[in-house]
Design a protein around this motif. Sequence first.
Motif, PDB file in Angstrom:
ATOM      1  N   LEU A  43      12.577 -37.468 -19.421  1.00 33.75           N
ATOM      2  CA  LEU A  43      13.329 -36.246 -19.149  1.00 33.75           C
ATOM      3  C   LEU A  43      14.302 -36.440 -17.985  1.00 33.75           C
ATOM      4  CD1 LEU A  43      13.713 -33.266 -19.934  1.00 33.75           C
ATOM      5  CD2 LEU A  43      11.928 -32.689 -18.283  1.00 33.75           C
ATOM      6  N   GLY A  44      13.827 -37.054 -16.914  1.00 32.19           N
ATOM      7  CA  GLY A  44      14.692 -37.316 -15.771  1.00 32.19           C
ATOM      8  C   GLY A  44      15.841 -38.240 -16.130  1.00 32.19           C
ATOM      9  N   PHE A  45      15.568 -39.247 -16.949  1.00 33.02           N
ATOM     10  CA  PHE A  45      16.619 -40.157 -17.403  1.00 33.02           C
ATOM     11  C   PHE A  45      17.680 -39.386 -18.177  1.00 33.02           C
ATOM     12  CE2 PHE A  45      18.314 -42.788 -20.875  1.00 33.02           C
ATOM     13  CZ  PHE A  45      18.909 -43.801 -20.151  1.00 33.02           C
ATOM     14  N   GLY A  46      17.247 -38.442 -19.015  1.00 29.23           N
ATOM     15  CA  GLY A  46      18.193 -37.653 -19.785  1.00 29.23           C
ATOM     16  C   GLY A  46      19.139 -36.866 -18.895  1.00 29.23           C
ATOM     17  N   PHE A  47      18.625 -36.245 -17.847  1.00 31.96           N
ATOM     18  CA  PHE A  47      19.481 -35.494 -16.930  1.00 31.96           C
ATOM     19  C   PHE A  47      20.451 -36.432 -16.205  1.00 31.96           C
ATOM     20  CE2 PHE A  47      16.341 -32.020 -17.298  1.00 31.96           C
ATOM     21  CZ  PHE A  47      17.210 -30.940 -17.427  1.00 31.96           C
ATOM     22  N   ARG A  48      20.004 -37.635 -15.869  1.00 27.58           N
ATOM     23  CA  ARG A  48      20.914 -38.590 -15.219  1.00 27.58           C
ATOM     24  C   ARG A  48      22.041 -38.997 -16.149  1.00 27.58           C
ATOM     25  NH1 ARG A  48      15.983 -40.787 -13.500  1.00 27.58           N
ATOM     26  NH2 ARG A  48      16.181 -42.602 -14.895  1.00 27.58           N
ATOM     27  N   GLN A  49      21.732 -39.151 -17.442  1.00 21.27           N
ATOM     28  CA  GLN A  49      22.770 -39.525 -18.404  1.00 21.27           C
ATOM     29  C   GLN A  49      23.761 -38.393 -18.607  1.00 21.27           C
ATOM     30  OE1 GLN A  49      22.693 -42.861 -19.226  1.00 21.27           O
ATOM     31  NE2 GLN A  49      21.050 -42.509 -17.753  1.00 21.27           N
ATOM     32  N   MET A  50      23.267 -37.172 -18.588  1.00 17.22           N
ATOM     33  CA  MET A  50      24.143 -36.012 -18.766  1.00 17.22           C
ATOM     34  C   MET A  50      25.169 -35.927 -17.640  1.00 17.22           C
ATOM     35  SD  MET A  50      23.092 -31.952 -18.899  1.00 17.22           S
ATOM     36  CE  MET A  50      22.626 -31.930 -17.159  1.00 17.22           C
ATOM     37  N   LEU A  51      24.744 -36.282 -16.437  1.00 15.15           N
ATOM     38  CA  LEU A  51      25.616 -36.181 -15.270  1.00 15.15           C
ATOM     39  C   LEU A  51      26.307 -37.499 -14.936  1.00 15.15           C
ATOM     40  CD1 LEU A  51      23.194 -34.090 -13.032  1.00 15.15           C
ATOM     41  CD2 LEU A  51      25.120 -33.238 -14.392  1.00 15.15           C
ATOM     42  N   GLY A  52      25.959 -38.573 -15.643  1.00 12.50           N
ATOM     43  CA  GLY A  52      26.484 -39.893 -15.340  1.00 12.50           C
ATOM     44  C   GLY A  52      27.838 -40.156 -15.963  1.00 12.50           C
ATOM     45  N   PRO A  53      28.353 -41.379 -15.792  1.00  9.09           N
ATOM     46  CA  PRO A  53      29.664 -41.743 -16.323  1.00  9.09           C
ATOM     47  C   PRO A  53      29.658 -41.853 -17.846  1.00  9.09           C
ATOM     48  CG  PRO A  53      28.551 -43.673 -15.458  1.00  9.09           C
ATOM     49  CD  PRO A  53      27.696 -42.504 -15.094  1.00  9.09           C
ATOM     50  N   GLN A  54      30.848 -41.723 -18.442  1.00 13.19           N
ATOM     51  CA  GLN A  54      30.979 -41.849 -19.890  1.00 13.19           C
ATOM     52  C   GLN A  54      30.836 -43.307 -20.310  1.00 13.19           C
ATOM     53  OE1 GLN A  54      31.400 -39.218 -22.130  1.00 13.19           O
ATOM     54  NE2 GLN A  54      30.894 -38.044 -20.290  1.00 13.19           N
ATOM     55  N   ARG A  55      30.167 -43.531 -21.427  1.00 15.89           N
ATOM     56  CA  ARG A  55      29.988 -44.879 -21.958  1.00 15.89           C
ATOM     57  C   ARG A  55      30.310 -44.889 -23.439  1.00 15.89           C
ATOM     58  NH1 ARG A  55      25.360 -44.283 -18.508  1.00 15.89           N
ATOM     59  NH2 ARG A  55      25.259 -45.864 -16.871  1.00 15.89           N
ATOM     60  N   GLY A  56      30.821 -46.029 -23.921  1.00 21.82           N
ATOM     61  CA  GLY A  56      31.030 -46.195 -25.348  1.00 21.82           C
ATOM     62  C   GLY A  56      32.210 -45.403 -25.874  1.00 21.82           C
ATOM     63  N   VAL A  57      32.206 -45.172 -27.181  1.00 24.96           N
ATOM     64  CA  VAL A  57      33.320 -44.491 -27.830  1.00 24.96           C
ATOM     65  C   VAL A  57      32.816 -43.258 -28.561  1.00 24.96           C
ATOM     66  CG1 VAL A  57      34.659 -46.601 -28.126  1.00 24.96           C
ATOM     67  CG2 VAL A  57      33.062 -45.898 -29.916  1.00 24.96           C
ATOM     68  N   GLY A  58      33.738 -42.362 -28.841  1.00 30.83           N
ATOM     69  CA  GLY A  58      33.424 -41.140 -29.548  1.00 30.83           C
ATOM     70  C   GLY A  58      34.620 -40.215 -29.533  1.00 30.83           C
ATOM     71  N   THR A  59      34.418 -38.984 -29.981  1.00 31.46           N
ATOM     72  CA  THR A  59      35.505 -38.010 -30.025  1.00 31.46           C
ATOM     73  C   THR A  59      35.505 -37.109 -28.806  1.00 31.46           C
ATOM     74  OG1 THR A  59      35.415 -38.021 -32.448  1.00 31.46           O
ATOM     75  CG2 THR A  59      36.548 -36.166 -31.405  1.00 31.46           C
ATOM     76  N   ILE A  60      34.311 -36.766 -28.307  1.00 35.88           N
ATOM     77  CA  ILE A  60      34.187 -35.912 -27.125  1.00 35.88           C
ATOM     78  C   ILE A  60      33.180 -36.543 -26.173  1.00 35.88           C
ATOM     79  CG2 ILE A  60      34.786 -33.787 -28.353  1.00 35.88           C
ATOM     80  CD1 ILE A  60      31.804 -33.144 -28.524  1.00 35.88           C
ATOM     81  N   GLY A  61      33.140 -36.079 -24.938  1.00 31.94           N
ATOM     82  CA  GLY A  61      32.208 -36.615 -23.961  1.00 31.94           C
ATOM     83  C   GLY A  61      30.765 -36.306 -24.319  1.00 31.94           C
ATOM     84  N   ALA A  62      29.862 -37.130 -23.804  1.00 23.80           N
ATOM     85  CA  ALA A  62      28.445 -36.926 -24.092  1.00 23.80           C
ATOM     86  C   ALA A  62      27.960 -35.582 -23.574  1.00 23.80           C
ATOM     87  CB  ALA A  62      27.623 -38.065 -23.473  1.00 23.80           C
ATOM     88  N   GLY A  63      28.373 -35.215 -22.373  1.00 22.33           N
ATOM     89  CA  GLY A  63      28.003 -33.923 -21.818  1.00 22.33           C
ATOM     90  C   GLY A  63      28.651 -32.774 -22.567  1.00 22.33           C
ATOM     91  N   ALA A  64      29.885 -32.997 -23.047  1.00 22.76           N
ATOM     92  CA  ALA A  64      30.578 -31.971 -23.834  1.00 22.76           C
ATOM     93  C   ALA A  64      29.854 -31.722 -25.146  1.00 22.76           C
ATOM     94  CB  ALA A  64      32.022 -32.377 -24.092  1.00 22.76           C
ATOM     95  N   ALA A  65      29.282 -32.776 -25.717  1.00 21.15           N
ATOM     96  CA  ALA A  65      28.509 -32.609 -26.947  1.00 21.15           C
ATOM     97  C   ALA A  65      27.287 -31.730 -26.706  1.00 21.15           C
ATOM     98  CB  ALA A  65      28.085 -33.974 -27.495  1.00 21.15           C
ATOM     99  N   LEU A  66      26.631 -31.951 -25.557  1.00 20.57           N
ATOM    100  CA  LEU A  66      25.489 -31.111 -25.204  1.00 20.57           C
ATOM    101  C   LEU A  66      25.929 -29.673 -24.982  1.00 20.57           C
ATOM    102  CD1 LEU A  66      22.515 -30.721 -24.416  1.00 20.57           C
ATOM    103  CD2 LEU A  66      23.142 -31.386 -22.079  1.00 20.57           C
ATOM    104  N   ALA A  67      27.047 -29.479 -24.290  1.00 21.93           N
ATOM    105  CA  ALA A  67      27.552 -28.121 -24.044  1.00 21.93           C
ATOM    106  C   ALA A  67      27.905 -27.430 -25.350  1.00 21.93           C
ATOM    107  CB  ALA A  67      28.774 -28.173 -23.128  1.00 21.93           C
TER     108      ALA A  67
END
Length: 476
Positions: A43-67
Motif C-alpha cells: 500500500l505504501g509503495f502504491g502511494f509513492r508511485q502515485m506521487l512519484g515521477p512518470q515512467r514509461g509510455v502511455g496516453t495520460i499520466g499514471a496519477g491522472a489515470a487514477l484521478a
Amino acid sequence: MEQTVTILKQISGLLWGWPALILIAGTGIYLTLILGFLPLRQLGFGFRQMLGPQRGVGTIGAGAALATSLSATIGTGNIVGVATAIHSGGPGALVWMWLIALVGMATKYAEAVLAVHFREKDAAGQYVGGPMYYIKNGLGKNWHWLAIAFAVFGMIAGFGIGNSVQANSVAHGLSDSFGLPPWITGVTLAVLVGMVVLGGMKRIATVATFIVPFMALAYLLAGLVVLADHASAIPDALALCFEGAFSGTAAAGGFAGALVKEAIRFGMARGIFSNEAGLGSAPIAHASANTDHPARQGSIAMLGTFIDTIIVCSVTGLAIVSTGVWDSGVKGAPLSAMAFSSTFGGAGNIIVACSLAVFAFTTLLGWSLYSERCTQFLFGNKAVMPFRIIWVLAVPLGAIVSLNFVWALADIMNILMAVPNLIALLLLSPIVVRLSREFFANRPDYPGRLTATAVNSHCHAPPPPAFDECARGRDL
C-alpha cells in the motif's frame, strides 16, 4: 411501463443477490490469497508511485489515470450508498463495506495489471484497454464473444448509472436545496460536460486531476469536522459497527440473525457500487497510463478502492453513526445531510447537496470514457465523436425524466458487465501473479531495472531482449 419496471427490479434483485455478491467477494478473496496479500503489503509503495515521477509510455499520466477512475467511483455511492446501507443493514454494514474493499483492492490491482499488459494502440495512437481487450488478447478468439458481451453491457450501463442517474441526482438535489428548476440544471450540466467530453480522454484526465483531489479533500474536511465535533462518541460508534456486523444490532429491529445477514448484504452491495472493484470499469482508464510495467500501475490502481471506501465512505458512515442519526428512519442523501447538519446546522444540507453535485458531475466525465471505450471496441473509431455528442445530449434528458426504468436497467447492466470481467480475472490470474513476482522481485524502487517490461503488452514494439514478454508467451 410500471409493469416493465417491476419486472426489471425483480431481475435486478435476483442478479444482485447472494450469488453475485459471493462471486465478486470470492474473486477478491482468491486474488488476495494467491497474491500473498500484496495490495495490503504494498500500500505504501502504491502511494509513492502515485506521487512519484512518470515512467514509461502511455496516453495520460499514471496519477491522472487514477484521478480519472476516481472521478467515476467517488460519487453518489459515497453519500447516498453509505447512508442507504446503514439504514437498511444497520451500522454493521459499514464494517462489511470495509471488508469487501480490502479484498477489492486485489481485484482492482489485477484489473489494472491485465489492462496494461494487454492494451493496444488505436488508430489515433492512443493506448486503449480494459476487460474487453484482456479477454480478446488474453483468452483468445474462442472467448471473443465474452469481450463483446462486456462492451455491450458497459456501453448501455454508462448511459444509465453514469449519465442519466447522475444528472437526475444533481437536478433534484439542487431543486430540493435551492429551488433551481431541473431543466436549468440539465442544460447547464450538458454544456459543462460537453466542454470536457468533446475534448477526449486527455481533457477528461486534466479536468479530473484538478477537480477530484479538491472535491475529495473538501468533503473529507467537512466530514472530519463533524467527527471532531462528536469525537467522544466515535469509540461507541465503532463498537456498534462491529457488534452489528457480527451479532446484529437490536435497535434496528428484528432478530439478530436476520440483521447480520442484512448488514453483510447491504454492506457488500453498496461497497461494490461505490468502489466498482470487479465491475471492470476502472481498468479502462488505467490502461492508458504512462507506465513501464503493469504491476506498477496496478499498485496505483488499487489505491482507488482504498481512497473511495476505506477513507471517503468511512467518513460518511462514521458521521452517520457517531451523530446518532442512523436509526432516525431517514435514508439516502437526507440521512447524510442530517449527520452533517448536527454540526453545521442548515449549512449541512448545502454541503451535502453541493458535494453530490460535484461528485455526480465528475462521474459523468469518468463514465463517458468507459462507455466510449466500449463503443469504440464494438464499432471502431468512427463511432467515437457521434457517441460523445449523444452522451452530452442525454444529460438534460436524464435531469428531467423519471428514472425508475433507467435505475432498474442500469443495475442489471452493471452486474452483467461484472460477470465477463470476473471470469477473465480468474482465468488470467496466473499472469497477474507472474508479472507481480517478476516486478517486485527486481526492486521496483530502482527506476530503470524493468523499463519497458510490458509497456506495449500486445507487442507492437519489441521489449528489450532481457525481458521478452512476447517470446515467453502471454498464455502462461
